[in-house]
Enzyme design. Structure first.
Site, PDB file in Angstrom:
ATOM      1  N   ASN A   1       0.868  -1.176   0.000  1.00 30.20           N
ATOM      2  CA  ASN A   1       0.000   0.000   0.000  1.00 30.20           C
ATOM      3  C   ASN A   1       0.907   1.228   0.000  1.00 30.20           C
ATOM      4  O   ASN A   1       1.519   1.544   1.009  1.00 30.20           O
ATOM      5  CB  ASN A   1      -0.893  -0.035   1.260  1.00 30.20           C
ATOM      6  CG  ASN A   1      -1.740   1.214   1.404  1.00 30.20           C
ATOM      7  OD1 ASN A   1      -1.786   2.058   0.505  1.00 30.20           O
ATOM      8  ND2 ASN A   1      -2.406   1.340   2.552  1.00 30.20           N
ATOM      9  N   TRP A   2       0.973   1.884  -1.161  1.00 27.18           N
ATOM     10  CA  TRP A   2       1.905   3.018  -1.283  1.00 27.18           C
ATOM     11  C   TRP A   2       1.368   4.271  -0.597  1.00 27.18           C
ATOM     12  O   TRP A   2       2.057   5.259  -0.485  1.00 27.18           O
ATOM     13  CB  TRP A   2       2.181   3.319  -2.759  1.00 27.18           C
ATOM     14  CG  TRP A   2       2.919   2.227  -3.488  1.00 27.18           C
ATOM     15  CD1 TRP A   2       3.325   1.016  -2.978  1.00 27.18           C
ATOM     16  CD2 TRP A   2       3.361   2.241  -4.855  1.00 27.18           C
ATOM     17  NE1 TRP A   2       3.981   0.294  -3.944  1.00 27.18           N
ATOM     18  CE2 TRP A   2       4.018   1.009  -5.112  1.00 27.18           C
ATOM     19  CE3 TRP A   2       3.265   3.172  -5.898  1.00 27.18           C
ATOM     20  CZ2 TRP A   2       4.573   0.708  -6.357  1.00 27.18           C
ATOM     21  CZ3 TRP A   2       3.811   2.862  -7.141  1.00 27.18           C
ATOM     22  CH2 TRP A   2       4.461   1.645  -7.365  1.00 27.18           C
ATOM     23  N   LYS A   3       0.107   4.246  -0.212  1.00 34.56           N
ATOM     24  CA  LYS A   3      -0.558   5.413   0.413  1.00 34.56           C
ATOM     25  C   LYS A   3      -0.357   6.643  -0.486  1.00 34.56           C
ATOM     26  O   LYS A   3      -0.314   6.493  -1.703  1.00 34.56           O
ATOM     27  CB  LYS A   3      -0.034   5.611   1.828  1.00 34.56           C
ATOM     28  CG  LYS A   3      -0.145   4.306   2.653  1.00 34.56           C
ATOM     29  CD  LYS A   3       0.040   4.486   4.119  1.00 34.56           C
ATOM     30  CE  LYS A   3      -0.140   3.144   4.821  1.00 34.56           C
ATOM     31  NZ  LYS A   3       0.000   3.215   6.263  1.00 34.56           N
TER      32      LYS A   3
ATOM     33  N   HIS B   1      -9.499   1.155   5.115  1.00 32.28           N
ATOM     34  CA  HIS B   1      -8.204   1.340   5.791  1.00 32.28           C
ATOM     35  C   HIS B   1      -8.404   2.282   6.981  1.00 32.28           C
ATOM     36  O   HIS B   1      -9.182   3.229   6.907  1.00 32.28           O
ATOM     37  CB  HIS B   1      -7.174   1.908   4.802  1.00 32.28           C
ATOM     38  CG  HIS B   1      -5.786   1.855   5.354  1.00 32.28           C
ATOM     39  ND1 HIS B   1      -5.323   2.756   6.282  1.00 32.28           N
ATOM     40  CD2 HIS B   1      -4.781   0.974   5.142  1.00 32.28           C
ATOM     41  CE1 HIS B   1      -4.073   2.431   6.606  1.00 32.28           C
ATOM     42  NE2 HIS B   1      -3.719   1.353   5.923  1.00 32.28           N
TER      43      HIS B   1
ATOM     44  N   GLU C   1      -6.705   4.634   8.058  1.00 29.71           N
ATOM     45  CA  GLU C   1      -6.467   6.062   7.785  1.00 29.71           C
ATOM     46  C   GLU C   1      -7.699   6.691   7.155  1.00 29.71           C
ATOM     47  O   GLU C   1      -7.977   7.873   7.376  1.00 29.71           O
ATOM     48  CB  GLU C   1      -5.221   6.215   6.891  1.00 29.71           C
ATOM     49  CG  GLU C   1      -3.948   5.969   7.691  1.00 29.71           C
ATOM     50  CD  GLU C   1      -2.782   5.386   6.903  1.00 29.71           C
ATOM     51  OE1 GLU C   1      -2.808   5.414   5.661  1.00 29.71           O
ATOM     52  OE2 GLU C   1      -1.834   4.888   7.562  1.00 29.71           O
TER      53      GLU C   1
ATOM     54  N   GLU D   1      -5.059  -4.899  10.735  1.00 32.70           N
ATOM     55  CA  GLU D   1      -4.053  -3.849  10.901  1.00 32.70           C
ATOM     56  C   GLU D   1      -4.315  -3.104  12.208  1.00 32.70           C
ATOM     57  O   GLU D   1      -5.125  -2.164  12.235  1.00 32.70           O
ATOM     58  CB  GLU D   1      -4.121  -2.861   9.733  1.00 32.70           C
ATOM     59  CG  GLU D   1      -3.824  -3.461   8.382  1.00 32.70           C
ATOM     60  CD  GLU D   1      -3.255  -2.436   7.409  1.00 32.70           C
ATOM     61  OE1 GLU D   1      -2.227  -2.722   6.820  1.00 32.70           O
ATOM     62  OE2 GLU D   1      -3.834  -1.342   7.273  1.00 32.70           O
TER      63      GLU D   1
ATOM     64  N   GLY E   1       2.771   2.457  10.780  1.00 33.24           N
ATOM     65  CA  GLY E   1       3.702   3.568  10.599  1.00 33.24           C
ATOM     66  C   GLY E   1       4.407   3.978  11.877  1.00 33.24           C
ATOM     67  O   GLY E   1       5.034   5.039  11.937  1.00 33.24           O
TER      68      GLY E   1
ATOM     69  N   SER F   1       3.735  -1.971  10.222  1.00 33.99           N
ATOM     70  CA  SER F   1       5.200  -1.991  10.376  1.00 33.99           C
ATOM     71  C   SER F   1       5.830  -3.322   9.990  1.00 33.99           C
ATOM     72  O   SER F   1       6.779  -3.774  10.644  1.00 33.99           O
ATOM     73  CB  SER F   1       5.591  -1.589  11.804  1.00 33.99           C
ATOM     74  OG  SER F   1       5.151  -0.275  12.084  1.00 33.99           O
TER      75      SER F   1
ATOM     76  N   GLY G   1       3.058  -1.112   4.236  1.00 41.00           N
ATOM     77  CA  GLY G   1       3.040   0.313   3.914  1.00 41.00           C
ATOM     78  C   GLY G   1       4.440   0.786   3.548  1.00 41.00           C
ATOM     79  O   GLY G   1       4.942   0.517   2.458  1.00 41.00           O
ATOM     80  N   GLY G   2       5.087   1.438   4.487  1.00 42.25           N
ATOM     81  CA  GLY G   2       6.400   2.063   4.256  1.00 42.25           C
ATOM     82  C   GLY G   2       7.400   1.185   3.519  1.00 42.25           C
ATOM     83  O   GLY G   2       8.052   1.646   2.566  1.00 42.25           O
TER      84      GLY G   2
END
Ligand code: 13P
Length: 252
Positions: free
Chosen positions: A9-11, A96, A98, A168, A174, A214, A235-236
């Site tokens: 997930n590149w967000k 998600h 977010e 999640e 993150g 993470s 993610g990251g």
């Protein structure tokens, strides 16, 4: 046997140029990808078309990070499932944390989006998870069960089979803080129970459940080796081609 799935997930990262560069790097590395792992990348909307074209001829699949539940109309700024289908998008992340936290996503809109995605043949990756406060007050399972029950409301068994669920925990996203493999596996097993309650045991054993929060190269192996976890929503670490590839190849 459930197949392992690793999704990136590149967000809100990477413009079109950077998306294409990352895709090219992944394509090169994909020659060495473990064939037993399904790989999905979810770039921002504006990069979906170019990334999808660039992925032709590879086994990497593409997903969107969100969608509206209506197929068209006066919804300024929104993207419909039909628009995603036209681009060849196969998966879509729904609910998600977010989006729940910053964009007013509720269990009701999540349910509507799931039904709409399924209607148009998109495979949803449904995200669920508790806040730190909820975990500390011991209501993490109740919270996740509520999210599951409401998300799946009025969804037929034949459609539910096409879904992927991602656990999640919000406190692990993150933050560099990962759930322990035990905590992640416990919740994944609990989600299977909740799905067995709502549908049946067969579906609960078949459905793909990911862990997200993470996930990095140094914890991927431990998390992905858990009995009830079938992959990761990253993610990251999905923004770095080499690290993401090494997560995909965690068992090599
Ligand atoms: P991080 O891997 O950056 O913690 O993000 C997890 C996530 O939210 C994936 O959807």
């Amino acid at each position: 046997m459930r197949k392992i799935l690793v999704a990136g997930n590149w967000k809100m990262n990477n413009d079109v140029e950077a998306s294409l560069k990352l895709t090219e790097n992944l394509k090169e590395l994909s020659k060495e990808f473990d064939q037993n792992v399904d790989v999905i990348i979810c770039p921002p909307f504006v990069s979906l078309y170019s990334v999808k074209q660039a992925l032709n001829g590879t086994s990497i699949k593409i997903g969107a990070q969100n969608m509206h539940f209506e197929d068209r109309g006066a919804y300024t700024g929104e993207i419909s499932p039909l628009m995603l289908k036209e681009l060849g998008v196969e998966y879509v992340i729904i609910g998600h944390s977010e989006r729940r936290q910053y964009f007013n996503e509720t269990d009701e809109t999540v349910n509507k989006k799931l039904k709409s995605a399924l209607k148009y043949g998109l495979k949803p990756i449904l995200c669920v998870g508790e806040t730190l406060e909820q975990r500390e007050s011991g209501i993490e399972k109740q919270t996740v069960k509520n999210q599951i029950v409401k998300a799946f409301e009025d969804i037929d068994l034949s459609d539910a089979e096409k879904m992927v669920v991602a656990y999640e925990p919000i406190w692990a996203i993150g933050t560099g803080k990962t759930a322990t493999s035990q905590q992640a596996n416990d919740m994944a097993a609990f989600i299977r129970l909740a799905i067995a309650d709502t549908y049946d045991r067969e579906l609960s054993e078949k459905i793909t459940i990911l862990y997200g929060g993470s996930v990095k190269l140094d914890n991927a192996n431990e998390i992905l080796s858990q009995s009830d976890i079938d992959g990761a929503l990253v993610g990251g670490a999905s923004l770095k081609a080499v690290e993401f590839s090494e997560i995909i190849n965690y068992s090599k």
